[in-house]
Design a protein around this motif. Structure first.
Motif: not given
Ligand SMILES: Nc1ncnc2c1ncn2[C@@H]1O[C@H](COP(=O)(O)OP(=O)(O)OP(=O)(O)O)[C@@H](O)[C@H]1O
Ligand SMILES: [Mg+2]
Length: 452
Positions: A404-415
Motif C-alpha cells: 500500500m505504501d509503494i502504491y501510495e508513494t507512486v500515485l502521490i509522486r505521479q500527481a
C-alpha cells in the motif's frame, strides 16, 4: 439607449448658455465646456452622444479638437460652428471628417435637427459595434470552453452575459469541472480584460501569511518584513481578484475582506493609510458554503456579498457527449505538443469514456487523455487499461502494508510530478484533503520541492 446627449464646447458663456437651453428643452442631456481640453477628458470610444463645438476659441480651437476627437474615436459625430464667411475653414473641417458645420447665426430648430440626426448615427455605430464584439466573443468562447451539450451552451451564455457586469460572481461546481477556466473567461470577455487577473488559491496560503499577502504590508510591519510590499488586492486594481477555494479563507480575515468589498479601499498591514482599489471580485468553491455558514466556519454576510451572481459549472457526467469531444481535443493537443501520432480510439474506448462517472471531472479526463497518449507510444492500450494503472500489477509481492505504501508513494509522486509540485492540484487529482496529503507525504518521505 434612447438618451440624447450633447457635449457643447464654446468659450463664450452667453452663447453656450442659450445653446444649452435649446437642447435641454429638446430632451438632451447637455454637458458644457468652456475649453476644448476639457471636452477631450470626457470623450471616449464609449461616448454615446454628439460633440458640438465653436471653431474659434483661444487655446485649442475647434479644428484641432476635431482631429483629436477622431484619434479617440473617428465615429463620434462632430458638428462645428463657424463665424460668418468662414467657408474655406468649414470645407477644411468637412474634409477632416466633421459631421456637419453651421454658420452663425443659425436657426435653433435647424441646429437641433442636425444634432438629432448625428445622434441617431452614433447610436447605430455603437449598436453595431457591440453586436460585432458579442459575435466575436461567442466564437472565441467556443474555442476556450469545449463542449456542445445544452448544459455547456447555457454556461457559455451566462459567462458572456455576466462578463459585462461588475457584480461579484460565485462559481460553484465539483472538483475539476473548470471553475478557474470560467473565472478566466469572465475576465477575458469583459471590459476589465486589459486589467490584471490576480488569482489566489486560499488553501495554498499559510494562515500566518494570509493577511499580509491579501492587503500588503509596510516596511517593518512584522519580523521579516524588510521592505514594503503590495498585496494581491492592490495588484488586482482595474482588474479581477479571483479567490479560489474560498471555503479555506481563514475565518478571522473574513470581516476584513468584507470591509474591503464594501468600502473598496484597503490599508496595508502596519499602516492606517487607506488606498482606493477598483476590482471585481470573483470567487470559486466546491464546498457547500451555506452549510459552512450553518457550522460557523464561514460568515454569512461575506457569502452574501460575494454570491450576487452564481454560476454553476455542471459535472462532466451531466454533459452528454462532451466527455468524448474533450478527450479527443486533449489528446490532439498533447500529440501536437509532443509531435506524436494520435492514438486511435476504439468504439469500446468511446463507450467507456461516455459511460464513466469521472469523479475528478475534466481535470481527471485530461490526465487520462495525456497518459493514454504517452503510454500508447509503446503498445496499444485501451483507455480503461490506462485508467486502471496496469503498471501496478507487476509490483513485487510483500506485506499488504508495504504494498500500500509503494502504491501510495507512486500515485502521490505521479500527481506531484504532473503538477510540478502544486499541492492544490495534486490534492484535487487524488481527491484528498490537504491535511491527509501532507501527513502521507511526510510519512512516505516525499518532498514536493523535488518536483518544482
Ligand atoms: N470546458 C473545458 N474545455 C477545455 N478545457 C477545460 C474545460 N473545463 C476544464 N478544462 C480544463 O480542465 C482542467 C481543470 O479545470 P479548472 O482548473 O478550471 O477546474 P476547477 O473546477 O477549478 O478545479 P478544482 O476544483 O480542482 O480547483 C484545466 O486544465 C482546464 O483548462
Ligand atoms: Mg480550481
Amino acid at each position: 439607449m434612447s438618451s440624447l446627449k450633447l457635449l457643447l464646447v464654446d468659450d463664450q458663456a452667453d452663447m453656450r448658455a442659450s445653446i444649452a437651453q435649446w437642447f435641454t428643452l429638446a430632451g438632451f442631456e447637455v454637458e458644457e465646456c468652456s475649453k476644448a481640453e476639457q471636452a477631450l477628458g470626457i470623450l471616449s470610444q464609449e461616448y454615446t452622444g454628439v460633440l458640438l463645438s465653436d471653431i474659434k476659441m483661444p487655446g485649442m480651437d475647434g479644428m484641432e479638437l476635431l482631429q483629436r476627437t477622431a484619434s479617440i474615436d473617428q465615429d463620434i459625430p462632430v458638428i462645428l460652428i463657424t463665424g460668418h464667411g468662414d467657408v474655406p475653414m468649414a470645407v477644411e473641417a468637412m474634409r477632416h471628417g466633421a459631421y456637419d458645420f453651421l454658420e452663425k447665426p443659425f436657426e435653433p430648430q435647424y441646429l437641433v435637427d442636425v444634432v438629432k440626426r448625428a445622434q441617431e448615427k452614433r447610436r447605430l455605430v455603437l449598436e453595431n459595434r457591440s453586436l460585432r464584439a458579442r459575435l466575436a466573443n461567442s466564437t472565441d468562447i467556443h474555442r476556450k470552453l469545449i463542449g456542445e451539450s445544452p448544459a455547456m451552451q447555457r454556461l457559455k451564455e451566462e459567462i458572456l452575459d455576466f462578463a459585462h457586469t461588475d457584480a461579484p460572481v460565485m462559481i460553484t461546481g465539483e472538483t475539476g469541472t473548470g471553475k478557474e477556466l470560467v473565472a478566466r473567461a469572465l475576465h477575458e470577455f469583459g471590459p476589465r480584460n486589459d486589467g490584471p487577473f490576480v488569482a489566489i488559491n486560499c488553501p495554498a496560503v499559510p494562515e500566518s501569511m494570509f493577511e499580509a499577502e491579501l492587503f500588503g504590508h509596510t516596511a517593518g510591519a512584522f519580523t521579516g518584513a524588510s521592505k514594503a510590499r503590495q498585496g494581491w488586492i492592490e495588484a488586482a486594481d482595474k482588474g479581477i481578484f479571483f479567490l479560489d477555494e474560498l471555503s479555506s479563507l481563514p475565518i478571522h480575515l473574513q470581516p476584513k475582506l468584507l470591509r474591503v468589498l464594501q468600502e473598496r479601499e484597503i490599508a496595508r498591514v502596519g499602516s492606517n493609510k487607506m488606498t482606493a482599489v477598483d476590482f471585481r471580485p470573483i470567487a470559486a468553491t466546491n464546498a457547500d458554503l451555506e452549510k459552512a455558514c450553518d457550522e460557523g466556519t464561514f460568515r454569512q454576510d461575506l457569502l452574501y456579498r460575494l454570491n450576487t451572481v452564481e454560476i454553476k459549472v455542471p459535472p462532466l457526467r451531466n454533459r452528454e457527449q462532451d466527455a468524448l469531444l474533450l478527450f479527443e481535443t486533449f489528446e490532439q493537443t498533447f500529440c501536437d505538443i509532443n509531435g506524436t501520432d494520435m492514438p486511435a480510439l476504439s468504439p469500446d474506448d468511446a463507450s467507456f469514456i461516455l459511460s464513466h462517472d469521472w469523479p475528478g471531472n475534466v481535470r481527471q479526463l485530461k490526465n487520462v487523455a495525456e497518459r493514454h497518449v504517452i503510454r500508447n507510444q509503446k503498445r496499444r492500450l485501451s483507455v480503461r487499461e490506462v485508467m486502471n494503472n496496469t503498471e501496478f500489477e507487476t509490483t513485487d509481492s510483500g506485506s499488504l502494508k508495504s504494498m500500500m505504501d509503494i502504491y501510495e508513494t507512486v500515485l502521490i509522486r505521479q500527481a506531484l510530478k504532473r503538477h510540478k509540485g502544486n499541492i492544490a492540484e495534486a490534492m484535487s487529482d487524488l481527491d484528498l484533503p490537504r491535511r491527509t496529503l501532507n501527513e502521507k507525504m511526510s510519512k512516505l518521505g516525499i518532498d514536493r520541492s523535488e518536483f518544482f
